[in-house]
Enzyme design. Structure first.
Site, PDB file in Angstrom:
ATOM      1  N   GLU A  37      -6.526  54.100  83.365  1.00  0.00           N
ATOM      2  CA  GLU A  37      -6.387  52.593  83.042  1.00  0.00           C
ATOM      3  C   GLU A  37      -7.541  52.604  82.307  1.00  0.00           C
ATOM      4  O   GLU A  37      -6.833  51.573  80.933  1.00  0.00           O
ATOM      5  CB  GLU A  37      -7.546  52.058  84.167  1.00  0.00           C
ATOM      6  CG  GLU A  37      -6.253  52.694  85.439  1.00  0.00           C
ATOM      7  CD  GLU A  37      -4.951  52.248  85.667  1.00  0.00           C
ATOM      8  OE1 GLU A  37      -4.603  50.560  84.295  1.00  0.00           O
ATOM      9  OE2 GLU A  37      -3.883  52.289  85.672  1.00  0.00           O
ATOM     10  N   HIS A  91      -4.553  52.689  78.392  1.00  0.00           N
ATOM     11  CA  HIS A  91      -4.321  51.727  78.555  1.00  0.00           C
ATOM     12  C   HIS A  91      -5.451  50.399  77.603  1.00  0.00           C
ATOM     13  O   HIS A  91      -4.871  49.505  77.058  1.00  0.00           O
ATOM     14  CB  HIS A  91      -4.232  50.406  80.266  1.00  0.00           C
ATOM     15  CG  HIS A  91      -2.788  51.603  80.446  1.00  0.00           C
ATOM     16  ND1 HIS A  91      -1.905  51.679  80.010  1.00  0.00           N
ATOM     17  CD2 HIS A  91      -2.457  51.913  81.711  1.00  0.00           C
ATOM     18  CE1 HIS A  91      -0.886  52.191  80.706  1.00  0.00           C
ATOM     19  NE2 HIS A  91      -1.611  52.133  81.971  1.00  0.00           N
TER      20      HIS A  91
END
Ligand code: ADP
Ligand code: MG
Ligand code: ZN
Length: 631
Positions: free
Chosen positions: A445, A448
């Protein structure tokens, strides 16, 4: 404790409101209590009767003997029985009871008088007996069997006793209470429907002015944008009855039933004109006949559709009947339905824009106690892409959360959590992720998020989380657009692909190994690349043309059919080009993350600790890492 109870709306019943359910006698509580009552009654009757049997049954001769010995106190004489009490007492000291069967005895009355017995005569015409055994019990029995059979048949699919006679199913709800006050964000559609309302209010007047009313108006738009609601609002505004039925309801197990229902529906409507006939989910019957999508059971659907066409053609608009229909798949409708004189007017009910969302939120929060910090405009900004039904859901969910948290008013925090719940699914209570996996998801994450804040057109990161949610999402990075977008440029699409690849590349860098967690990211990245090449003409090698003839559902976004209209050589080139976009993006992301390795590590470590980071926190951590590096 909260002083004020929050009004939490139960989910709106769909158009079901107008569809009375056929109740079997078992579902109706009235029938039940009646049955109960009768059973109790019968029980007491038998009980009494059986008490009577406890009298000693004696021969008539014995009775004569008692009589002659002056031992009979009183008796009741009827045609079939003589009952009474004796002057003799039983073991418990009570007068003995007796009963006997009489002979045809002419002197009995004389005898009774002679011995001073108190006697009553009763006729054996027992109406109660007759009623119970002659009528009520047999009827109950028949009802029970009938109920059982119809329940059985009902579960088999159709109520065959009612074939072609579905009058009971379609009801005019006298008045829908919905008005345009309850609908927001679809002003254009409302404006177009205004004319229909005028017409319904006064058909003759409208026609004298030379107005020509279309027979059918088709509302098209994505699910949940308020098509059904709008149709009801039109009826409400015009103050006319609203006949509604869902397309799928027409389709029955038995051939011919659907067509009969269409006929019934129009017959009833004609009697109540001016009125509205609303056919929800028109695509369920209105599919292209013999089209590529038709599978099995076509006869029934085609008959129903044909009947619908016949009815629409056959009625006269001057009577004031308007047919509204709704669908989210106009592309699969049979062309015959859209012909002039049928559903020739289409009104698009699209997803609401920022203002529309704010207005819809206003409607759905008007019964809620809102805290002072709640700014509906901000909430509308946080919900791009959500439709009316979602927003209604957000408001309801926020109210539930606030109530659960024992607040006195719904706060911004409640709304934010509600939005996340609607967008990403409910948080999983039991976080069963192991330490290793959590570590990996944190890196994924962070990847991202870091790419999102780095690429030039990346939308701001609003939140990064590694709390699993919904189905299969182990973590997620939430971005929010600054403003609504209707177009995407090539650079923006490439940035999106890069952000999607960010998770996978972060894993590669941190662990030297990849996991299955990136599957969905890769799918989406590939899809974007594919569209760039085949639909948007964004590949220099293949040029500005499209490849593949597709029927795309404009509101659902899904491809329904695809014809290949290019050569094998082009196919190979397409593959190459998609591959090139992905590989180049992959290299780009690798460069970004390698350069920002410190930021990535710090971000991942903090995320693993705190599980959730806000956009601001992400920014802070990145600056912190950069400062450390320059130290
Ligand atoms: P559709 O028929 O387009 O799928 P519905 O009319 O069934 O959508 O909408 C479902 C619910 O969502 C409505 O009952 C209403 O509460 C809410 N809703 C949807 N669109 C709107 C809107 N434009 N304004 C207000 N509420 C809306
Ligand atoms: Mg609907
Ligand atoms: Zn991912």
């Amino acid at each position: 404790m909260p002083k004020k109870a929050f009004r939490i709306k139960p989910p709106e019943p769909e158009i079901e409101v107008n569809k009375p359910r056929e109740q079997s006698m078992w579902q109706n509580p009235w029938n039940f209590s009646l049955l109960y009552f009768i059973l109790m009654f019968a029980f007491f009757y038998f009980f009494q009767a059986s008490l009577g049997e406890q009298r000693q049954v004696i021969p008539y001769s014995q009775f004569q003997e008692y009589l002659n010995n002056n031992q009979v106190a009183e008796c009741v004489v009827s045609e079939k029985k003589i009952t009474g009490t004796l002057k003799i007492q039983d073991e418990k000291g009570r007068p003995k009871l007796f009963s006997t069967v009489p002979l045809k005895d002419d002197v009995l009355v004389k005898q009774l008088n002679q011995h001073g017995v108190k006697y009553t005569v009763r006729y054996d015409d027992n109406w109660l007996n007759n009623l119970i055994f002659g009528w009520i019990l047999p009827m109950l029995f028949i009802f029970a069997i009938w109920g059982f059979i119809s329940r059985r048949l009902g579960s088999m699919g159709g109520n065959f006793l009612n074939i072609g006679k579905h009058k009971a199913r379609i009801h005019a709800s006298e008045q829908t209470k919905v008005t345009f006050e309850d609908v927001a964000g679809v002003e254009e559609a409302e404006l177009e429907l205004e004319e229909v309302i005028e017409f319904l209010k006064n058909p003759q007047y409208f026609q004298r002015l030379g107005g020509h009313m279309p027979k059918g108006v088709l509302l098209v738009g994505p699910p949940g944008t308020g098509k059904t609601l709008l149709a009801k609002a039109v009826a409400g505004e015009a103050g006319v009855p609203f006949f509604s039925i869902s397309g799928s309801e027409f389709i029955e197990m038995f051939v011919g039933v659907g067509a009969a229902r269409v006929r019934d529906l129009f017959d009833q409507a004609r009697k109540k004109a001016p009125c509205i006939i609303f056919i929800d989910e028109l695509d369920a019957i209105g599919r292209q006949r013999g089209g590529p999508l038709s599978v099995g059971g076509n006869d029934e659907r085609e008959q129903t559709l044909n009947q619908l066409l016949v009815e629409i053609d056959g009625f006269d608009t001057s009577k004031g009947v308007v047919v509204l229909a709704a669908t989210n798949r106009p592309e699969i409708l049979d062309k015959a339905l859209l012909r002039a004189g049928r559903f020739d007017r289409q009104i698009v009910v699209d997803k609401p824009d920022l203002q529309g969302r704010e207005a819809i939120l206003k409607i759905h929060t008007k019964d809620l106690e809102l805290a002072n910090d709640v700014d509906l405009h901000l909430i509308a900004r946080r919900t791009p892409g959500l439709v009316g039904a979602d927003l209604a859901n957000v408001a309801n969910e926020a109210a539930i959360l606030a109530a659960r948290r024992r607040r006195e008013a719904v706060t911004t925090k409640d709304f934010e959590d509600a939005i996340e719940r609607i967008i990403a699914g409910p948080e999983k209570k039991h976080n069963s992720m192991g330490k290793e996996e959590k570590h990996r998801v944190a890196y994924h994450e962070s990847g991202h998020a870091l790419v999102a804040v780095t690429v030039p057109t990346g939308e701001p990161v609003h939140k990064v989380s590694i709390i699993p949610r919904g189905v299969g999402a182990l973590g997620y990075t939430l971005q929010l657009p600054v403003k609504e977008k209707f177009l995407a440029t090539k650079l923006e699409l490439l940035d999106q692909v890069a952000i999607l690849l960010g998770g996978r590349v972060a894993e590669e860098l941190a662990f030297g190994d990849v996991s299955t967690g990136a599957q969905n990211d890769l799918e989406r990245a590939t899809e974007i690349a594919h569209k760039m090449v085949c639909d948007f003409g964004m590949s220099d090698k293949l040029g500005p043309r499209t490849y593949g003839k597709k029927t795309v559902s404009p509101f659902l976004g899904s491809v329904t059919t695809e014809d290949r209209n290019y050569s094998d050589e082009s196919a190979e080139l397409i593959d190459q080009e998609i591959g090139r976009i992905i590989t180049e993006s992959h290299q780009r992301v690798l460069d970004i993350l390698q350069e920002k390795r410190q930021s990535l590590d710090l971000l991942a470590r903090t995320l693993e600790e705190r599980e959730v980071l806000s956009g601001d926190e992400v920014e802070e951590i990145i600056t912190e890492a950069v400062e450390k590096k320059t130290d």
